[in-house]
Enzyme design. Structure first.
Site: not given
Length: 189
Positions: A101-103
């Protein structure tokens, strides 16, 4: 009972890590939280998190799911650690699930497992050519699940529950958590 490994490092995003761990455990998934360099980490907003084990102590085990929370610095630490890259490659080669998730999808790029797949991330972390970029909150492509960021952490965690435990478990937990938001999810493969 399914088994999941959640990796955390200094700079990991708190909301993404804790939400995923919590929702998986509520769903009766056995979750091991492993610290990259020790049992305690300082997350991206200064929250201290304590792991169940150090990464080196769990590397020889098989997991149904390996999860990487984001947070720029945490994701970079995961991406740059050869143990994590090798773990992701082994997990993928065995056809077992991976969530980022995200980066954190940058670690999947480093492991060479996103090429030709649909994926999402926090804006700017995945580049065209590394994956077929999508903008849905959660993207499931085969055994790989990616998501955009802190606000999508609940949808991400519930998608992982569905994959490990089925739709009924996902719906039951969503109801208990009062999760009623409809988010766009792309599923392929």
């Amino acid at each position: 009972m399914p088994h999941a490994l959640v990796l955390i490092a200094d700079g990991s995003e708190e909301t993404e890590a804790v939400t995923t761990i919590d929702v998986l455990r509520r769903s009766e998934v056995s979750v091991t939280v492993a610290g990259l360099d020790g049992l305690e980490i300082e997350a991206s907003r200064g929250v201290r998190l304590r792991a169940d084990a150090c990464l080196d102590d769990v590397l020889g085990r098989d997991y149904d799911l390996v999860v990487l929370p984001g947070g720029k610095q945490g994701a970079e630490r995961l991406r740059d650690d050869p143990r994590v890259v090798e773990l992701l490659r082994r997990q993928h080669a065995a056809g077992r699930r991976i969530g980022a998730i995200c980066a954190a999808p940058i670690a999947l790029v480093a492991a060479g497992i996103l090429q030709g797949r649909q994926a999402t991330s926090y804006p700017g972390f995945l580049q065209h050519g590394e994956a077929e970029l999508r903008e849905e909150a959660v993207v499931v492509d085969g055994v790989i699940t990616t998501s955009r960021g802190p606000a999508t952490a609940m949808a991400f965690a519930l998608a992982l529950v569905e994959q490990l435990c089925g739709r009924a478990a996902r719906d039951e937990n969503a109801e208990r958590l009062l999760y009623t938001q409809t988010v766009q999810t792309a599923a392929t493969g």
